[in-house]
Design a protein around this motif. Structure first.
Motif, PDB file in Angstrom:
ATOM      1  N   LYS A  21      37.945  11.159 -68.732  1.00 44.75           N
ATOM      2  CA  LYS A  21      37.210  11.599 -69.914  1.00 44.75           C
ATOM      3  C   LYS A  21      35.714  11.696 -69.623  1.00 44.75           C
ATOM      4  O   LYS A  21      35.073  12.687 -69.971  1.00 44.75           O
ATOM      5  CB  LYS A  21      37.438  10.628 -71.076  1.00 44.75           C
ATOM      6  N   GLU A  23      34.298  11.947 -66.647  1.00 44.49           N
ATOM      7  CA  GLU A  23      34.143  13.054 -65.686  1.00 44.49           C
ATOM      8  C   GLU A  23      34.072  14.386 -66.408  1.00 44.49           C
ATOM      9  O   GLU A  23      33.219  15.231 -66.102  1.00 44.49           O
ATOM     10  CB  GLU A  23      35.363  13.113 -64.748  1.00 44.49           C
ATOM     11  N   HIS A  58      34.285   6.545 -63.501  1.00 47.61           N
ATOM     12  CA  HIS A  58      34.806   5.608 -62.512  1.00 47.61           C
ATOM     13  C   HIS A  58      34.724   6.180 -61.105  1.00 47.61           C
ATOM     14  O   HIS A  58      34.785   5.450 -60.131  1.00 47.61           O
ATOM     15  CB  HIS A  58      36.252   5.234 -62.840  1.00 47.61           C
TER      16      HIS A  58
END
Ligand code: ADP
Length: 201
Positions: A21, A23, A58
């Motif tokens: 999300k 990204e 992440h």
């Protein structure tokens, strides 16, 4: 309105943790910045995942962001001086909210007002909490959005598309009654499919 064709609308990006999300939000915002549009990204102040003033995925991409305690602060940030109805006449082209599930109920009217004023509003967040229940303001945003993208991660148990976020406390599945936000607990999160998502009752 900003122009004869205002283009204001809501885009919602949802999915479990690790589904990309952030990204996707960063990708959409960076494209608009490359096209010389003005973009503002807000994130809740409680999320200090990597930097206080950036959103980070992440996988390491990031974008400038403004950490706010709530939608009152976001509205004040956008208003600046002399705003009309609390919103200025020179709004950014794009306003994005990361971790939208942590925002207060004021996010819905703020997003709608911005869209009505011609702003492209991007909202990324968890559709479900660790129990698999609809998360905060997300259901209403999903139903009011012009565009919805549901992303999946990969289940760490079986490799199927993961639609759920598994919360582990001390390595064990969390209980249904645990608070949705646990500050300072020894907790971890994994992406899991429907079959391997576990909640203790
Ligand atoms: P979200 O904002 O949805 O939590 P991010 O955009 O921060 O997701 O991170 C997505 C990245 O997480 C992926 O590109 C990948 O590098 C990493 N990742 C870690 N675990 C998984 C997983 N189980 N499935 C898919 N991606 C994962």
């Amino acid at each position: 309105l900003k122009s004869p064709y205002s283009g204001g609308h809501l885009e919602v990006v949802v999915g479990p943790m690790f589904s990309g999300k952030s990204e996707e939000l960063i990708r959409r915002v960076n494209r608009s910045v490359i096209a010389r549009q003005r973009a503002v990204v807000f994130k809740p102040a409680i999320d200090t995942r990597y930097h206080a003033t950036r959103v980070a995925s992440h996988s390491g991409q990031s974008a400038e962001a403004v950490a706010v305690a709530g939608t009152v602060d976001a509205r004040a940030y956008l208003s600046g001086e002399g705003g009309l109805f609390g919103l200025p006449t020179d709004l950014p082209d794009v306003v994005a909210f990361d971790e939208a599930q942590f925002f207060d109920e004021g996010l819905v009217p703020l997003a709608l007002e911005l869209a009505d004023q011609g702003v492209r509003v991007i909202l990324a967040g968890l559709d479900l909490d660790f129990r698999g229940e609809p998360f905060g303001v997300m259901p209403e945003l999903l139903s009011r959005a012009e565009s919805v993208e549901k992303l999946t991660a990969i289940c760490v148990v079986c490799g199927a598309p993961a639609t759920r976020t598994q919360r582990l406390i001390g390595g064990q599945p969390a209980h249904f009654d645990d608070p949705v936000v646990m500050v300072g607990a020894q907790e971890a999160y994994e992406a899991r499919c429907r079959v391997h998502h576990e909640v203790r009752r």
